[in-house]
Design a protein around this motif. Structure first.
Motif, PDB file in Angstrom:
ATOM      1  N   LEU A  12       0.816  -1.204   0.000  1.00 26.86           N
ATOM      2  CA  LEU A  12       0.000   0.000   0.000  1.00 26.86           C
ATOM      3  C   LEU A  12       0.855   1.261   0.000  1.00 26.86           C
ATOM      4  O   LEU A  12       0.598   2.206  -0.757  1.00 26.86           O
ATOM      5  CB  LEU A  12      -0.953   0.002   1.199  1.00 26.86           C
ATOM      6  N   ARG A  13       1.888   1.275   0.819  1.00 30.60           N
ATOM      7  CA  ARG A  13       2.784   2.436   0.875  1.00 30.60           C
ATOM      8  C   ARG A  13       3.450   2.667  -0.481  1.00 30.60           C
ATOM      9  O   ARG A  13       3.564   3.802  -0.940  1.00 30.60           O
ATOM     10  CB  ARG A  13       3.836   2.213   1.964  1.00 30.60           C
ATOM     11  N   THR A  14       3.863   1.592  -1.122  1.00 25.70           N
ATOM     12  CA  THR A  14       4.490   1.699  -2.442  1.00 25.70           C
ATOM     13  C   THR A  14       3.491   2.211  -3.474  1.00 25.70           C
ATOM     14  O   THR A  14       3.817   3.077  -4.285  1.00 25.70           O
ATOM     15  CB  THR A  14       5.067   0.335  -2.870  1.00 25.70           C
ATOM     16  N   GLU A  15       2.273   1.701  -3.422  1.00 23.86           N
ATOM     17  CA  GLU A  15       1.232   2.143  -4.352  1.00 23.86           C
ATOM     18  C   GLU A  15       0.943   3.631  -4.199  1.00 23.86           C
ATOM     19  O   GLU A  15       0.838   4.362  -5.188  1.00 23.86           O
ATOM     20  CB  GLU A  15      -0.050   1.344  -4.118  1.00 23.86           C
ATOM     21  N   LEU A  16       0.819   4.099  -2.963  1.00 19.82           N
ATOM     22  CA  LEU A  16       0.392   5.479  -2.735  1.00 19.82           C
ATOM     23  C   LEU A  16       1.536   6.489  -2.672  1.00 19.82           C
ATOM     24  O   LEU A  16       1.393   7.601  -3.159  1.00 19.82           O
ATOM     25  CB  LEU A  16      -0.458   5.562  -1.466  1.00 19.82           C
ATOM     26  N   ALA A  17       2.649   6.120  -2.072  1.00 20.66           N
ATOM     27  CA  ALA A  17       3.769   7.065  -1.957  1.00 20.66           C
ATOM     28  C   ALA A  17       4.753   6.935  -3.107  1.00 20.66           C
ATOM     29  O   ALA A  17       5.526   7.850  -3.356  1.00 20.66           O
ATOM     30  CB  ALA A  17       4.482   6.865  -0.621  1.00 20.66           C
ATOM     31  N   LYS A  19       7.235   3.901  -5.490  1.00 15.83           N
ATOM     32  CA  LYS A  19       8.354   2.974  -5.289  1.00 15.83           C
ATOM     33  C   LYS A  19       9.642   3.722  -4.950  1.00 15.83           C
ATOM     34  O   LYS A  19      10.383   3.323  -4.053  1.00 15.83           O
ATOM     35  CB  LYS A  19       8.551   2.105  -6.521  1.00 15.83           C
ATOM     36  N   GLU A  20       9.892   4.820  -5.646  1.00 18.13           N
ATOM     37  CA  GLU A  20      11.118   5.596  -5.410  1.00 18.13           C
ATOM     38  C   GLU A  20      11.181   6.094  -3.964  1.00 18.13           C
ATOM     39  O   GLU A  20      12.219   6.001  -3.309  1.00 18.13           O
ATOM     40  CB  GLU A  20      11.183   6.766  -6.381  1.00 18.13           C
ATOM     41  N   TYR A  21      10.060   6.600  -3.459  1.00 18.36           N
ATOM     42  CA  TYR A  21      10.003   7.104  -2.093  1.00 18.36           C
ATOM     43  C   TYR A  21      10.262   5.979  -1.085  1.00 18.36           C
ATOM     44  O   TYR A  21      11.047   6.131  -0.152  1.00 18.36           O
ATOM     45  CB  TYR A  21       8.640   7.753  -1.827  1.00 18.36           C
ATOM     46  N   VAL A  22       9.605   4.854  -1.293  1.00 18.94           N
ATOM     47  CA  VAL A  22       9.751   3.730  -0.358  1.00 18.94           C
ATOM     48  C   VAL A  22      11.160   3.155  -0.423  1.00 18.94           C
ATOM     49  O   VAL A  22      11.773   2.879   0.615  1.00 18.94           O
ATOM     50  CB  VAL A  22       8.679   2.648  -0.639  1.00 18.94           C
ATOM     51  N   ASP A  23      11.678   2.987  -1.627  1.00 19.70           N
ATOM     52  CA  ASP A  23      13.052   2.477  -1.762  1.00 19.70           C
ATOM     53  C   ASP A  23      14.045   3.386  -1.049  1.00 19.70           C
ATOM     54  O   ASP A  23      14.960   2.915  -0.363  1.00 19.70           O
ATOM     55  CB  ASP A  23      13.437   2.340  -3.234  1.00 19.70           C
ATOM     56  N   LYS A  24      13.848   4.690  -1.184  1.00 18.42           N
ATOM     57  CA  LYS A  24      14.736   5.655  -0.517  1.00 18.42           C
ATOM     58  C   LYS A  24      14.639   5.530   0.999  1.00 18.42           C
ATOM     59  O   LYS A  24      15.637   5.598   1.705  1.00 18.42           O
ATOM     60  CB  LYS A  24      14.397   7.074  -0.966  1.00 18.42           C
ATOM     61  N   ALA A  25      13.419   5.328   1.502  1.00 17.50           N
ATOM     62  CA  ALA A  25      13.214   5.197   2.945  1.00 17.50           C
ATOM     63  C   ALA A  25      13.966   3.999   3.519  1.00 17.50           C
ATOM     64  O   ALA A  25      14.461   4.057   4.649  1.00 17.50           O
ATOM     65  CB  ALA A  25      11.724   5.079   3.259  1.00 17.50           C
ATOM     66  N   PHE A  26      14.071   2.939   2.737  1.00 18.88           N
ATOM     67  CA  PHE A  26      14.721   1.716   3.221  1.00 18.88           C
ATOM     68  C   PHE A  26      16.184   1.620   2.803  1.00 18.88           C
ATOM     69  O   PHE A  26      16.820   0.596   3.032  1.00 18.88           O
ATOM     70  CB  PHE A  26      13.954   0.483   2.741  1.00 18.88           C
ATOM     71  N   SER A  27      16.727   2.666   2.214  1.00 20.23           N
ATOM     72  CA  SER A  27      18.090   2.580   1.695  1.00 20.23           C
ATOM     73  C   SER A  27      19.116   3.318   2.546  1.00 20.23           C
ATOM     74  O   SER A  27      20.151   3.731   2.052  1.00 20.23           O
ATOM     75  CB  SER A  27      18.141   3.116   0.265  1.00 20.23           C
ATOM     76  N   ALA A  77       3.223  17.365   2.964  1.00 18.28           N
ATOM     77  CA  ALA A  77       3.423  17.444   1.515  1.00 18.28           C
ATOM     78  C   ALA A  77       3.246  16.075   0.870  1.00 18.28           C
ATOM     79  O   ALA A  77       2.560  15.933  -0.155  1.00 18.28           O
ATOM     80  CB  ALA A  77       4.803  18.013   1.193  1.00 18.28           C
ATOM     81  N   GLY A  78       3.822  15.060   1.459  1.00 21.23           N
ATOM     82  CA  GLY A  78       3.671  13.707   0.924  1.00 21.23           C
ATOM     83  C   GLY A  78       2.227  13.246   0.956  1.00 21.23           C
ATOM     84  O   GLY A  78       1.754  12.585   0.022  1.00 21.23           O
ATOM     85  N   HIS A  79       1.516  13.624   1.998  1.00 19.83           N
ATOM     86  CA  HIS A  79       0.123  13.197   2.114  1.00 19.83           C
ATOM     87  C   HIS A  79      -0.820  14.011   1.231  1.00 19.83           C
ATOM     88  O   HIS A  79      -1.910  13.534   0.907  1.00 19.83           O
ATOM     89  CB  HIS A  79      -0.322  13.154   3.572  1.00 19.83           C
ATOM     90  N   VAL A  80      -0.409  15.199   0.821  1.00 18.11           N
ATOM     91  CA  VAL A  80      -1.193  15.914  -0.197  1.00 18.11           C
ATOM     92  C   VAL A  80      -1.159  15.104  -1.493  1.00 18.11           C
ATOM     93  O   VAL A  80      -2.194  14.892  -2.134  1.00 18.11           O
ATOM     94  CB  VAL A  80      -0.661  17.354  -0.425  1.00 18.11           C
ATOM     95  N   LYS A  81       0.017  14.619  -1.852  1.00 17.73           N
ATOM     96  CA  LYS A  81       0.153  13.787  -3.068  1.00 17.73           C
ATOM     97  C   LYS A  81      -0.693  12.523  -2.950  1.00 17.73           C
ATOM     98  O   LYS A  81      -1.381  12.138  -3.887  1.00 17.73           O
ATOM     99  CB  LYS A  81       1.621  13.427  -3.305  1.00 17.73           C
ATOM    100  N   ILE A  82      -0.629  11.896  -1.799  1.00 20.30           N
ATOM    101  CA  ILE A  82      -1.400  10.671  -1.577  1.00 20.30           C
ATOM    102  C   ILE A  82      -2.896  10.973  -1.619  1.00 20.30           C
ATOM    103  O   ILE A  82      -3.676  10.213  -2.201  1.00 20.30           O
ATOM    104  CB  ILE A  82      -0.982  10.007  -0.253  1.00 20.30           C
ATOM    105  N   ALA A  83      -3.313  12.082  -1.018  1.00 20.12           N
ATOM    106  CA  ALA A  83      -4.737  12.455  -1.022  1.00 20.12           C
ATOM    107  C   ALA A  83      -5.242  12.630  -2.454  1.00 20.12           C
ATOM    108  O   ALA A  83      -6.341  12.171  -2.786  1.00 20.12           O
ATOM    109  CB  ALA A  83      -4.947  13.736  -0.221  1.00 20.12           C
ATOM    110  N   LEU A  84      -4.453  13.271  -3.286  1.00 20.10           N
ATOM    111  CA  LEU A  84      -4.863  13.437  -4.688  1.00 20.10           C
ATOM    112  C   LEU A  84      -5.022  12.068  -5.367  1.00 20.10           C
ATOM    113  O   LEU A  84      -5.992  11.847  -6.095  1.00 20.10           O
ATOM    114  CB  LEU A  84      -3.842  14.298  -5.444  1.00 20.10           C
ATOM    115  N   LYS A  85      -4.102  11.134  -5.095  1.00 22.70           N
ATOM    116  CA  LYS A  85      -4.223   9.775  -5.645  1.00 22.70           C
ATOM    117  C   LYS A  85      -5.473   9.079  -5.126  1.00 22.70           C
ATOM    118  O   LYS A  85      -6.049   8.234  -5.800  1.00 22.70           O
ATOM    119  CB  LYS A  85      -3.003   8.930  -5.282  1.00 22.70           C
ATOM    120  N   ASN A  86      -5.869   9.426  -3.909  1.00 19.03           N
ATOM    121  CA  ASN A  86      -7.032   8.797  -3.282  1.00 19.03           C
ATOM    122  C   ASN A  86      -8.340   9.511  -3.608  1.00 19.03           C
ATOM    123  O   ASN A  86      -9.369   9.236  -3.000  1.00 19.03           O
ATOM    124  CB  ASN A  86      -6.841   8.714  -1.764  1.00 19.03           C
TER     125      ASN A  86
END
Length: 125
Positions: A12-17, A19-27, A77-86
């Motif tokens: 879900l995090r990858t779908e909404l935020a 892949k690049e964001y999630v990969d960066k978080a875990f790198s 800011a990240g959740h504004v992007k997610i809200a638009l996707k939702n």
């Protein structure tokens, strides 16, 4: 991590935020913040965001209100992007932020408007 909630949360995090964001978080090269992102992924995204009680759009609206009220601009800011996707519209985001300004204070509202406008410009919304 291999728990069911982590797997759901990661998807879900990858779908909404993204892949690049999630990969960066875990790198993190020092692995210092990886445990935080595991916790966040398992509980925020896997245990809560994946629950059936509220739809994603409603959860996004709640997050926009809470994060802006708390003046958490980067996360907001990240959740504004997610809200638009939702499916939350630019106009609905404005209404959320007006509510925040009245109930939580004008500085919180002003900052949230500034951050949201920057995100809209970035995305061409």
């Amino acid at each position: 991590m291999t728990t069911e909630n982590f797997k759901k949360g990661l998807a879900l995090r990858t779908e909404l935020a993204g892949k690049e964001y999630v990969d960066k978080a875990f790198s993190d090269p020092n692995d210092y913040s990886v445990p935080l992102h595991e916790l966040l992924t398992e509980y925020c995204w896997g245990a809560v965001w994946s629950r059936p009680g509220l739809d994603r759009r409603s959860r996004s609206i709640l997050n926009l209100g809470m994060l802006s009220a708390l003046n958490r601009s980067e996360e907001f800011a990240g959740h504004v992007k997610i809200a638009l996707k939702n499916g939350v519209t630019k106009d609905e985001i404005r209404e959320c932020l007006l509510q925040v300004a009245v109930y939580c204070g004008m500085p919180a509202g002003v900052t949230a408007f500034r951050v949201a406008r920057k995100v809209f410009e970035e995305l061409g919304v």
